[in-house]
Design an enzyme around this catalytic site. Structure first.
Site, PDB file in Angstrom:
ATOM      1  N   GLU A 281      -0.987  -9.292  11.525  1.00 33.55           N
ATOM      2  CA  GLU A 281       0.237 -10.095  11.593  1.00 33.55           C
ATOM      3  C   GLU A 281       0.729 -10.225  13.025  1.00 33.55           C
ATOM      4  OE1 GLU A 281       1.157 -11.749   9.086  1.00 33.55           O
ATOM      5  OE2 GLU A 281      -0.188 -10.756   7.678  1.00 33.55           O
ATOM      6  N   GLU A 360      -5.999 -17.534  10.633  1.00 30.65           N
ATOM      7  CA  GLU A 360      -6.124 -16.238   9.958  1.00 30.65           C
ATOM      8  C   GLU A 360      -7.371 -15.496  10.422  1.00 30.65           C
ATOM      9  OE1 GLU A 360      -3.865 -14.894   8.177  1.00 30.65           O
ATOM     10  OE2 GLU A 360      -2.551 -16.633   8.001  1.00 30.65           O
TER      11      GLU A 360
END
Length: 440
Positions: A281, A360
């Site tokens: 993250e 991602e």
């Protein structure tokens, strides 16, 4: 309802039934959890860590998930077409005007009627999706709590829709390049929504507290400092009352920036796995994915306004008299506007999802580089796949239109490759493969 409208509605319904049948065939006969033969028996192979029952459950669940997804968009389009060609959109406008209510009263009431009708007619699909997740033990939230969240979402959505449409219809009622004015106004609105999301909207649904493990918080903050993230605390959100799924995220901009962990993540992952998912993250922040996302939203809004605006004006010229739409700023056109936005949003999914998957993947690589190891990556992906009974290698159309993240198979393979290139991680990768195979 005039005979012509009834026949057109019947034709739309027939097309929807044919489409639903094709979708059913596609999702049911595309084999789930297949992996290339070169990865059979490795940590990327679900047969090494899924039980036979879990594999069967995953096949049924993902077929239903994908069916609901591909049915949802056309179902929403049918709702707006029903409001337009069924005459309700015109009837509501005329009924409000006949009562001689001022525009400041009529407009919010009209938006409420359209939004509430769409919400109620779409609710069965949402309920079906929730019931499906609940039946497989993924969702843990009671039905009253789920319904409360949906009502809150409706309230937030209505306020947002009212504000946006009030500005949009006012600008369209003026002369000049209304599409350019709409886009310029959308820029600060996008930034504002990104700012208020974590501090105003998210707390409406869930309870946020400081991370309950002070030692883990310090380790996470140390990683944040290493990534130049100006964070002084880590938030824990109570999600176990709603789901068994695992998640963590970095959200917000400026002073609203938050690092958030679901409490389910704390309960189901070990410390190394948690640090890895948090480093992922943080990768989004360090690589400026939040800023790129905002710029992408601004750029895509220009494309949507230009293309959507052209379709909107053409549709009013072509169907305006039949639908009772008197001008481009007539509130009767609200369902038409929402229909066009929904169509464009669905059509853009392959592009937006591809960009998201690339981001991602980059965040996964950043996390392993930041920690200088793939320790925990394979086991973490396996655990998340097991909890949600995910399809390790989804079929092509599902990947294009639904998947915002790389498949679990792709992420495990990336971790295996990182482990091969970094001796420190090689031992963990080998142990994960052996442990997964022995647990079958």
């Amino acid at each position: 309802m005039p005979r012509r409208r009834r026949s057109k509605g019947f034709v739309w319904f027939v097309w929807f039934v044919v489409y639903a049948a094709l979708v059913t065939a596609y999702v049911w006969y595309t084999s789930p959890n297949n992996v290339p033969s070169s990865y059979a028996g490795t940590a990327a192979d679900p047969t090494t860590f899924f039980s036979s029952k879990q594999l069967a459950d995953s096949a049924r669940l993902n077929a239903m998930r994908n069916w609901i997804f591909f049915i949802s968009a056309p179902w929403e389009w049918l709702i707006y077409l029903f409001l337009l060609f069924g005459g309700l959109a015109r009837y509501w406008r005329d009924a409000l005007e006949s009562r001689r209510l001022p525009l400041v009263v009529r407009f919010p009431l009209y938006v409420l009627l359209v939004d509430a009708a769409a919400f109620l007619l779409y609710l069965p699909l949402r309920a079906l999706s929730f019931a499906l997740s609940k039946s497989y033990g993924i969702s843990t939230q009671p039905w009253p709590g789920w319904l409360r969240d949906k009502i809150v979402a409706f309230g937030v959505g209505y306020i947002t829709l009212l504000a946006v449409t009030a500005v949009a219809f006012w600008i369209m009622s003026r002369r000049g390049r209304w599409w350019l004015k709409l886009w310029l106004i959308s820029v600060p609105f996008t930034a504002f929504m990104m700012y208020v999301q974590p501090v105003i909207i998210d707390p409406l649904y869930n309870h946020f507290t400081r991370l309950s493990d002070p030692q883990l918080e310090q380790k996470i903050l140390a990683l944040a400092a290493k990534s130049d993230i100006p964070a002084s605390r880590v938030y824990e959100v109570d999600m176990s009352a709603k789901t068994n799924a695992i998640n963590a995220y970095v959200t917000g901009i400026g002073s609203s920036l938050r690092i958030v962990l679901w409490d389910t993540t704390l309960k189901q992952l070990n410390e190394q796995e948690i640090l890895l998912i948090m480093a992922h993250e943080m990768g989004h922040y360090a690589m400026h994915h939040l800023e790129w996302s905002a710029l992408g939203a601004v750029g895509s809004s220009l494309v949507v306004i230009v293309i959507g605006g052209w379709i909107y004006i053409w549709s009013i010229r072509r169907f305006g008299d039949r639908l009772g739409i008197r001008s481009r700023s007539d509130i009767t056109a609200l369902p038409l506007l929402l229909l066009i936005l929904s169509l464009l949003s669905f059509a853009s999914l392959p592009v937006s999802n591809y960009v998201s998957r690339q981001a991602e993947s980059a965040a996964d690589a950043y996390a392993m580089d930041l920690l200088d190891t793939a320790d925990g990556s394979i086991s973490m992906q396996q655990k998340t796949a097991l909890v949600t009974l995910s399809d390790m290698n989804p079929p092509m159309l599902v990947r294009w239109f639904r998947d915002t993240h790389p498949s679990d198979m792709e992420r495990i393979i990336a971790a295996m490759e990182f482990a091969k290139a970094h001796p420190r991680a090689a031992a963990e990768s080998s142990a994960a493969v052996k442990g997964a195979a022995s647990s079958d």
